[in-house]
Every structure is written in C-alpha cells, then in structure tokens.
Design an enzyme around this catalytic site. Sequence first.
Site, PDB file in Angstrom:
ATOM      1  N   LYS A   1     104.794  52.517  46.495  1.00 37.95           N
ATOM      2  CA  LYS A   1     103.623  52.258  47.157  1.00 37.95           C
ATOM      3  C   LYS A   1     103.220  53.336  48.300  1.00 37.95           C
ATOM      4  O   LYS A   1     102.095  53.273  48.451  1.00 37.95           O
ATOM      5  CB  LYS A   1     103.724  50.834  47.873  1.00 37.95           C
ATOM      6  CG  LYS A   1     104.091  49.655  46.902  1.00 37.95           C
ATOM      7  CD  LYS A   1     103.665  48.235  47.444  1.00 37.95           C
ATOM      8  CE  LYS A   1     103.512  47.194  46.008  1.00 37.95           C
ATOM      9  NZ  LYS A   1     103.399  45.874  46.310  1.00 37.95           N
TER      10      LYS A   1
ATOM     11  N   LYS B   1     104.914  48.402  35.391  1.00 34.49           N
ATOM     12  CA  LYS B   1     104.751  47.100  35.610  1.00 34.49           C
ATOM     13  C   LYS B   1     103.346  46.551  35.470  1.00 34.49           C
ATOM     14  O   LYS B   1     102.653  47.097  36.078  1.00 34.49           O
ATOM     15  CB  LYS B   1     105.400  46.852  36.658  1.00 34.49           C
ATOM     16  CG  LYS B   1     106.073  45.537  37.201  1.00 34.49           C
ATOM     17  CD  LYS B   1     106.529  45.575  38.505  1.00 34.49           C
ATOM     18  CE  LYS B   1     105.707  45.374  39.619  1.00 34.49           C
ATOM     19  NZ  LYS B   1     105.691  44.027  40.487  1.00 34.49           N
TER      20      LYS B   1
ATOM     21  N   LYS C   1      99.390  43.194  40.147  1.00 40.18           N
ATOM     22  CA  LYS C   1      98.090  42.645  40.676  1.00 40.18           C
ATOM     23  C   LYS C   1      97.106  43.789  41.033  1.00 40.18           C
ATOM     24  O   LYS C   1      96.177  43.622  41.150  1.00 40.18           O
ATOM     25  CB  LYS C   1      98.387  41.684  41.705  1.00 40.18           C
ATOM     26  CG  LYS C   1      99.199  40.384  41.769  1.00 40.18           C
ATOM     27  CD  LYS C   1      99.042  39.642  43.189  1.00 40.18           C
ATOM     28  CE  LYS C   1     100.081  39.014  43.330  1.00 40.18           C
ATOM     29  NZ  LYS C   1     101.381  39.664  44.320  1.00 40.18           N
TER      30      LYS C   1
HETATM   31  N1  AQP Z   1     105.349  42.445  35.781  1.00 37.13           N
HETATM   32  C1  AQP Z   1     106.309  41.698  36.378  1.00 37.13           C
HETATM   33  N2  AQP Z   1     107.268  41.134  35.400  1.00 37.13           N
HETATM   34  C2  AQP Z   1     107.928  40.140  35.865  1.00 37.13           C
HETATM   35  N3  AQP Z   1     107.899  39.697  37.163  1.00 37.13           N
HETATM   36  C3  AQP Z   1     107.089  40.238  38.133  1.00 37.13           C
HETATM   37  N4  AQP Z   1     106.744  39.834  39.366  1.00 37.13           N
HETATM   38  C4  AQP Z   1     105.789  40.795  39.843  1.00 37.13           C
HETATM   39  N5  AQP Z   1     105.347  41.453  38.796  1.00 37.13           N
HETATM   40  C5  AQP Z   1     106.258  41.172  37.687  1.00 37.13           C
HETATM   41  C6  AQP Z   1     107.482  38.953  40.332  1.00 37.13           C
HETATM   42  O1  AQP Z   1     106.484  37.906  40.723  1.00 37.13           O
HETATM   43  C7  AQP Z   1     106.909  37.481  42.043  1.00 37.13           C
HETATM   44  C8  AQP Z   1     105.746  37.692  43.020  1.00 37.13           C
HETATM   45  O2  AQP Z   1     105.391  39.255  43.314  1.00 37.13           O
HETATM   46  P1  AQP Z   1     104.797  39.607  44.773  1.00 37.13           P
HETATM   47  O3  AQP Z   1     103.413  39.146  44.671  1.00 37.13           O
HETATM   48  O4  AQP Z   1     105.464  39.168  45.935  1.00 37.13           O
HETATM   49  O5  AQP Z   1     104.696  40.974  44.479  1.00 37.13           O
HETATM   50  P2  AQP Z   1     105.019  42.153  43.467  1.00 37.13           P
HETATM   51  O6  AQP Z   1     106.344  42.047  42.695  1.00 37.13           O
HETATM   52  O7  AQP Z   1     104.872  43.704  44.064  1.00 37.13           O
HETATM   53  O8  AQP Z   1     103.908  41.833  42.558  1.00 37.13           O
HETATM   54  P3  AQP Z   1     102.568  42.645  41.876  1.00 37.13           P
HETATM   55  O9  AQP Z   1     101.914  41.892  40.908  1.00 37.13           O
HETATM   56  O10 AQP Z   1     103.293  44.052  41.455  1.00 37.13           O
HETATM   57  O11 AQP Z   1     101.709  42.682  43.345  1.00 37.13           O
HETATM   58  P4  AQP Z   1     101.417  43.860  44.036  1.00 37.13           P
HETATM   59  O12 AQP Z   1     100.293  44.784  43.007  1.00 37.13           O
HETATM   60  O13 AQP Z   1     100.461  43.380  45.046  1.00 37.13           O
HETATM   61  O14 AQP Z   1     102.345  44.885  44.547  1.00 37.13           O
HETATM   62  C9  AQP Z   1     108.178  38.492  42.307  1.00 37.13           C
HETATM   63  O15 AQP Z   1     109.157  37.813  42.199  1.00 37.13           O
HETATM   64  C10 AQP Z   1     108.190  39.522  41.431  1.00 37.13           C
HETATM   65  O16 AQP Z   1     109.482  40.055  41.178  1.00 37.13           O
END
Ligand code: AQP
Length: 354
Positions: A115, A217, A220
């Site tokens: 990040k 991955k 969002k």
């Molecule tokens: N691609 C994924 N596959 C499986 N699990 C996932 N999680 C996130 N992406 C995947 C799980 O969703 C939960 C919430 O995630 P988060 O919002 O706390 O943050 P993150 O892991 O950083 O998810 P994003 O979507 O990638 O958000 P951004 O883009 O904001 O960083 C967690 O349990 C995560 O493991």
Amino acid sequence: MSAFAPRVFSGVQPTGNLHLGNYLGAIRKFVALQESQDCIYCVVDLHSITAQLVHEDLKGQIRSITAAFLAAGIDPKRHIVFNQSRVSGHAELAWIFNCVARIGWMNRMTQFKEKAGKDRENASLGLLAYPSLMAADILLYRATHVPVGDDQKQHLELTRDIAIKFNNDFSGRIAAAGLGTEIAMGDETVNGYFPITEPMIEGPATRVMSLKDGSKKMSKSDPSDLSRINLTDDADQIARKIRKAKTDPDALPSETAGLAGRAEADNLVGIYAALAETRKADVLTEFGGRQFSEFKPALAELAVEKLAPINAEMRRLIDDPGHIDAVLKDGGERAGAIAERTMRDVKEIVGFLQ
Ligand code: AQP
C-alpha cells in the site's frame, strides 16, 4: 483462572464497495460462525483513514458495510455489530500496543509495503501502525478466533506476537493483580492476560483474485470496476463482468492438477466451488473438457442466484439509515462495556493511575 471463553471478532474497512472476495473470504464465514459462537463484527472506520484520509462519504460507506453484514444474515441482536470509532478503547489499546510492537515487525508487513508502494516516506504513520490497531481491535475483546481472508494472515501472526510479548513483559503484574488466564502454548501452559488468537482461514475462497488479472487479489480499491463483483451489482452487471473476465483459450481440465499455471481459470473454478459450497474437484468433474463459453454463463447464473437476495436486502437497508444507525449505536454500547473492562485491567497491568 481457566481458559479463555471462545469469542469471534472480525472487521471490514469502509473503503468502498464490498466485493465477492470480502463476501466469500470473510462475511459468509461470519454468518456461519454466529450459529455456534459469541461474535463481534466491526466496521473498522479508524483503519479506513490510514491509506486515504479524506473520504467523500465515509458515513455512507460505514452504513453500506453494515447493510451488507445484515443483508448477508448477521443477527445484530444475538451478536454485536458496530463501528470502531464509537469505542475509544480501540485507539487507547493501539497506543499501548505501539509501545509493545517493534518497528522492525511493522516494516516486514507485506500489506504496508504494497500500500505504501515506492513512496514509503510519504505513507501515513497510521498505515505503518495499522497492524497494531488491528491487534487492539481483536484483543480489546480478548477474542480467541478471527475469521479472515488469506491476505490478513501476516497481521494475525503479528497480533499473536503482540499478545505474547505483552503477556511476557507484564507477567509479574498480571499474576499479582490476579488477572491471568491459562494459555496452552505447545506442551506448556502459561498465564497471560491476552489470548493467543487463532486465525480462521480455510475453504476454497480464502483469496479471490481479480477478474482482470489472476495474479492480483480482488480488491475494493482496484481502479477497474470490472476486476470485481460488487455486492451491489445487479444481475446484468454480474453477468457482464463474468463474461468479460480474463481467461485462457483452453478448455477446463478434468482434475485440479490441470489448473496449475492457469491463474484465471483456477480463480473462476474456485469462485464457482465456493458459491456452490463444494470442492474445485467436483466443479471440474462437471465442467472438465468444456470451454469457458459454456462455464461462464453457468458461473454467472450461480453468482446471481446467490448474490441477488443479499443485493436486494442491502438496497432496502441502505434506504433505511435510521435503522442502521440504531444497530450501530446499540452495538457500540455493548462493545464499549466489554472494552471498558479490558482497558481498566490493562491500565492496572501497565501501572497507570486510575
Ligand atoms: N480478494 C479477497 N479474497 C478473500 N478474502 C478477501 N478479503 C479481502 N479481499 C479478499 C477479506 O475481507 C475482509 C475485509 O477486508 P478489508 O476491507 O478489511 O480490507 P482488505 O483485506 O484490504 O480488502 P480490500 O477489498 O482489498 O480493500 P482495500 O482495497 O481497501 O485494501 C478481510 O478478512 C479480508 O481478508
């Protein structure tokens, strides 16, 4: 005191539209666990300002994640649903954990490296300290189990390291105050204040990949909306995104070994298996030898069937912000009562005057 009572905690950041990865990797597990466990589910809004400080509609995002929790089936009466910033104990405990954790531990975190990118000097201090706040989220409730996607594994290991170091550094004070609980560590049993939390990362969808690039991955914050299926997408959008998903020209293999080196095919088969609550091997028994032109419509139909009811309920809830706000307020009060007890103990252990 005997062992810790089992308790589940997990959180989701209000940083954008929830997607299929969040649902299959986390939220669906949250729903399943509430049948047998005492659960606390949190919209982690303090985390959402670590990578981007100013959000256009943070309140709306918090409500939208809460709506997704409820629409997926989480029961806020039997369990606790709230947003993190309501309970000041998260920030207070995180500060103490900033003094427990070592800078070297934080520097090794792959999520920080990804990040922060190349401009590391310009990343917020909060982004570096993110895992310390995450440890505080979990340990404020002395949670024993945390369901998450695979990307959070390293942060959970760090949560365990923080709990172990705190328990060791303050072992004498914990014992003197009678605040210790027995913790099994291998063959030994030690006394500590914080449990050594177990991550729950299993199933066929612990890391759902981008629909546009099987090496990334699903996220969002990916600038391409075509890379993910949002929980707010309607049937047409879901079908279109699956139709446009990147694949290779070969037919699907008949066995899972044939998915090696085919990241996009592996991802779509994994998504199908997770949605159908079966194994990849079973999906390939049905679709092995068939082209993506046949598999993709079947996957789209299954995804719409599973996601449409959640989507409809989310829309209904988003139109009723008063209800969502009441759920978060009630959850915040109940979470706050648990957090207050922990912070009282922690301040006693550290030696602050109260
Ligand atoms: N691609 C994924 N596959 C499986 N699990 C996932 N999680 C996130 N992406 C995947 C799980 O969703 C939960 C919430 O995630 P988060 O919002 O706390 O943050 P993150 O892991 O950083 O998810 P994003 O979507 O990638 O958000 P951004 O883009 O904001 O960083 C967690 O349990 C995560 O493991």
